[in-house]
Each structure stands twice: as C-alpha cells, then as structure tokens.
Enzyme design. Structure first.
Site, mmCIF file in Angstrom:
data_model
loop_
_atom_site.group_PDB
_atom_site.id
_atom_site.type_symbol
_atom_site.label_atom_id
_atom_site.label_comp_id
_atom_site.label_asym_id
_atom_site.label_seq_id
_atom_site.Cartn_x
_atom_site.Cartn_y
_atom_site.Cartn_z
ATOM 1 N N LYS A 1 0.371 3.491 -2.913
ATOM 2 C CA LYS A 1 -0.796 4.370 -3.071
ATOM 3 C C LYS A 1 -0.391 5.847 -3.069
ATOM 4 O O LYS A 1 -1.116 6.697 -3.595
ATOM 5 C CB LYS A 1 -1.834 4.073 -1.984
ATOM 6 C CG LYS A 1 -2.511 2.715 -2.194
ATOM 7 C CD LYS A 1 -3.333 2.248 -1.007
ATOM 8 C CE LYS A 1 -3.938 0.866 -1.304
ATOM 9 N NZ LYS A 1 -4.384 0.153 -0.122
ATOM 10 N N VAL B 1 1.253 -3.778 3.855
ATOM 11 C CA VAL B 1 1.223 -5.081 4.535
ATOM 12 C C VAL B 1 2.468 -5.926 4.262
ATOM 13 O O VAL B 1 2.626 -6.995 4.845
ATOM 14 C CB VAL B 1 -0.048 -5.914 4.224
ATOM 15 C CG1 VAL B 1 -1.283 -5.278 4.821
ATOM 16 C CG2 VAL B 1 -0.203 -6.168 2.743
ATOM 17 N N SER C 1 0.795 -1.235 0.000
ATOM 18 C CA SER C 1 0.000 0.000 0.000
ATOM 19 C C SER C 1 0.823 1.278 0.000
ATOM 20 O O SER C 1 0.261 2.361 -0.221
ATOM 21 C CB SER C 1 -0.939 0.014 1.205
ATOM 22 O OG SER C 1 -1.990 -0.883 1.003
ATOM 23 N N TYR D 1 -4.323 3.853 7.996
ATOM 24 C CA TYR D 1 -5.687 3.320 8.101
ATOM 25 C C TYR D 1 -6.343 3.661 9.432
ATOM 26 O O TYR D 1 -6.196 4.775 9.927
ATOM 27 C CB TYR D 1 -5.691 1.810 7.836
ATOM 28 C CG TYR D 1 -4.931 1.503 6.593
ATOM 29 C CD1 TYR D 1 -5.421 1.936 5.369
ATOM 30 C CD2 TYR D 1 -3.705 0.873 6.638
ATOM 31 C CE1 TYR D 1 -4.709 1.706 4.210
ATOM 32 C CE2 TYR D 1 -2.990 0.644 5.477
ATOM 33 C CZ TYR D 1 -3.501 1.069 4.275
ATOM 34 O OH TYR D 1 -2.793 0.852 3.151
ATOM 35 N N TYR E 1 -3.688 -2.292 -10.174
ATOM 36 C CA TYR E 1 -3.573 -2.174 -8.708
ATOM 37 C C TYR E 1 -2.664 -3.266 -8.127
ATOM 38 O O TYR E 1 -1.792 -2.987 -7.296
ATOM 39 C CB TYR E 1 -4.972 -2.226 -8.080
ATOM 40 C CG TYR E 1 -4.951 -2.272 -6.578
ATOM 41 C CD1 TYR E 1 -4.667 -1.125 -5.829
ATOM 42 C CD2 TYR E 1 -5.173 -3.467 -5.886
ATOM 43 C CE1 TYR E 1 -4.613 -1.171 -4.445
ATOM 44 C CE2 TYR E 1 -5.121 -3.509 -4.504
ATOM 45 C CZ TYR E 1 -4.840 -2.367 -3.791
ATOM 46 O OH TYR E 1 -4.774 -2.418 -2.419
HETATM 47 O O1 DON Z 1 -4.928 -4.814 -1.555
HETATM 48 C C1 DON Z 1 -4.351 -5.328 -0.611
HETATM 49 O O2 DON Z 1 -4.958 -5.861 0.299
HETATM 50 C C2 DON Z 1 -2.849 -5.253 -0.589
HETATM 51 N N1 DON Z 1 -2.311 -5.323 -1.925
HETATM 52 C C3 DON Z 1 -2.339 -3.980 0.006
HETATM 53 C C4 DON Z 1 -2.855 -3.751 1.371
HETATM 54 C C5 DON Z 1 -1.951 -2.959 2.202
HETATM 55 O O3 DON Z 1 -0.762 -2.884 2.043
HETATM 56 C C6 DON Z 1 -2.605 -2.323 3.331
HETATM 57 N N2 DON Z 1 -1.605 -1.949 4.273
HETATM 58 N N3 DON Z 1 -1.471 -1.839 5.358
#
Ligand code: DON
Length: 317
Positions: free
Chosen positions: A79, A271, A76, A253, A201
């Site tokens: 983003k 993540v 993420s 978040y 994405y």
């Molecule tokens: O879309 C997802 O769930 C992952 N590719 C990215 C989520 C993410 O990194 C949220 N982070 N804390």
C-alpha cells in the site's frame, strides 16, 4: 547511544551486524508464536518458524540476519508503493477521495465507510487502498506492469514477481474486499469496474519480496524522496514526509498508537508477517516472521523493531 552524537555519525560507526544478531537471539522465543494468516489459504501454508531482518543505510551498506533473503508475500506493505504512485498520478486531489486519519478499526472494517459516505479514512487500510488502486488504474493502461517495474527499480532486483497463486487464493476468498469495493463504488468513489480494482489490489498484495528487497525499496522514504543509489528524485521531499507521517499514524492499523509508543518509527505491516520501518535521513529496516498478533501485525517482528530502536537509540522521537 551518546545523545550528543548526530544521527549520521552514529549510523556510520554503529555495529548493525552485531545488533541484528543480538535481536534475533532476543526474540527467538517469540518466533513461531502468534497465528499465521489463514483467511488467505495460500498464506496459511507458510512455515511459522521463520525470522529474518535487514537494515539498509543511506551510506549504502546492508546488514542482515536469519531469513532476510527469503521472499514472502508483502501484502499490505504494498500500500505504500501504490500510495506513492497514486500521489504522483493525482497529486493533492487524491485527498478528496481518501482521508488521512487513523481508522481505529480493523484494516478490513466496513462500518466506518457507511458512516463516512464511502471516503476511506486513510490510504493504508484496505478500503483506502482500493481507492488508490482505482486512481492508478485510471492513470495508466499498464497499471500492474508499472507497479512491478517501480518496485523492481526501487529494490534494484529484477527477479521480484507477483505470486499468481497468492493472488488467486485471495481472490477466491476475498469476499470482504469485494464487499468493501462494491460499497465504495456505490458511493461513486471508484471509477473503474470493481473486478479490475480488486484484481489489481490482489496482485499488489501478492508481490513477493525479501527483507533485503524491502529495506532497499523503502530507502527513498528515508532519503527525502530520492533514490539512495542514483540520487535521482523518486518523489518530492514533501511527499516523502507525508507518506512517512501516514505510516506512523496509520501503517499498523488499529495498533498504530501502540506501535508508535513501542517502536517510535513510521512503519507498514502486512499479514504475510513483514514490517518495514523508516528512520528518516538514516536507514530503513525490514523484518519478517509470519506469526501475527490479534491486530494482524507480526508478533516477533514488532518485538524486533522495538529492540532495534531501544538498542540503537534511532527513533524519530
Ligand atoms: O486485503 C487483505 O486482507 C490482504 N491482502 C492484505 C491485508 C494486510 O496485509 C493487512 N495487514 N496487516
């Protein structure tokens, strides 16, 4: 820290190498704790006992400790890069399609979208990133290549790649993202086919970068939108300010309030266990440790950033 000293003088004389070494020592017991993200099978294979941290200053110095040179899945954190590109593509009209408020829910939550008619709360949750991806796809036929080029230029590293195995692994397990994107499309807030939006994405999330890459790549946000090396404008100072504001309020978040309280810096987590933070007009820092807390933020990483602002006095507050 001497409260009379200005930030530039402090940064110029501060011993960041010693500070990073001290932080690595202090958070050692937390490294390996928490849970490595398992819902993307490929990420579950990453060893939990890694820790790296890097600092890049606006006066051109770089400091590192531990596994700072090891590339990992930025997830993420990407983003922030796509938000930058979408703002350049669409300008303020972007805000007709995505909000600017913290969500207070998990990064992959569906419930809010129903209540808010398919307008995601902010561009840094998954739903918001789908809209941002859609904007980029509508603005260029070479979206993925453009993003990769942007990131390589910002990090000054041509070796950065998107890991196809991570992207495929996430696609195969991406039921929740597929649900989100289909849902947004049902409200007519995606113009491109859902499969294209998701493919872009998943590839942005699969960017592989090290702490050193990330610290360098985020310098434009510490430098009022300008490239630290060339001085050229990447985005306007106003947009850099706004992206930093969104990172502070939404970048971690539903833990963003707690994170601002503990660390006091605009930051974005992923993540994969990475977190990047910005000290405006001074420096950037990136940390990586794959064990996550229950909100999906790196456990040792958040503790390391907490220690950094405590030890240096460098925070926005
Ligand atoms: O879309 C997802 O769930 C992952 N590719 C990215 C989520 C993410 O990194 C949220 N982070 N804390």
């Amino acid at each position: 820290m001497n409260p009379e000293e200005n930030t530039a003088d402090l940064v110029a004389r501060f011993d960041f190498a010693a500070t990073l070494a001290r932080i690595a020592e202090e958070v050692r017991d937390l490294v390996g704790q928490g849970k490595v993200a398992a819902y993307i099978p490929r990420l579950a294979e990453v060893p939990a006992d890694r820790f790296g941290m890097a600092v890049a200053t606006l006066d051109g110095r770089v400091f590192e400790v531990g596994d700072a040179a090891t590339p990992f899945s930025i997830q993420s954190i990407s983003k922030v890069f796509t938000l930058t590109l979408a703002l350049e593509a669409l300008g303020g009209d972007l805000w007709k399609r995505v909000g600017r408020e913290p969500s207070g829910s998990a990064f992959n939550s569906l419930v809010q979208l129903e209540r808010e008619s398919g307008i995601p709360r902010n561009p840094l949750i998954n739903a918001g990133a789908h809209v941002v991806a859609d904007v980029i796809l509508s603005s260029t036929p070479t979206a993925q290549a453009d993003l990769l080029e942007f990131v390589r230029a910002r990090a000054d590293n041509r070796a950065i790649v998107m890991d196809e195995e991570v992207a495929a692994s996430e696609r195969d397990a991406g039921f929740r993202n597929a649900a989100l994107a289909n849902f947004i499309r049902s409200f007519r807030n995606l113009d491109n086919p859902v499969e294209r939006v998701l493919d872009f994405y998943f590839h942005q999330c699969a960017l592989q970068m090290s702490c050193l890459d990330l610290a360098r790549a985020f310098l434009y946000l510490a430098n009022r939108g300008r490239c630290q090396r060339s001085g050229q404008s990447v985005i306007s100072a106003e947009r850099a300010k706004r992206i930093n504001a969104l990172m502070l309020t939404c970048g971690t978040y539903d833990a963003a309030g707690e994170f601002a309280f503990r660390v006091g810096l605009p930051a974005k987590s992923g993540v994969g266990g990475g977190i990047v933070a910005v000290v405006p007009n001074a420096l950037t820092l990136a940390v990586w440790s794959p064990g996550l807390d229950e909100k999906g933020n790196s456990l040792a990483g958040a503790a390391a950033l907490d220690r950094f602002t405590a030890l240096t006095g460098l925070s926005i507050f």
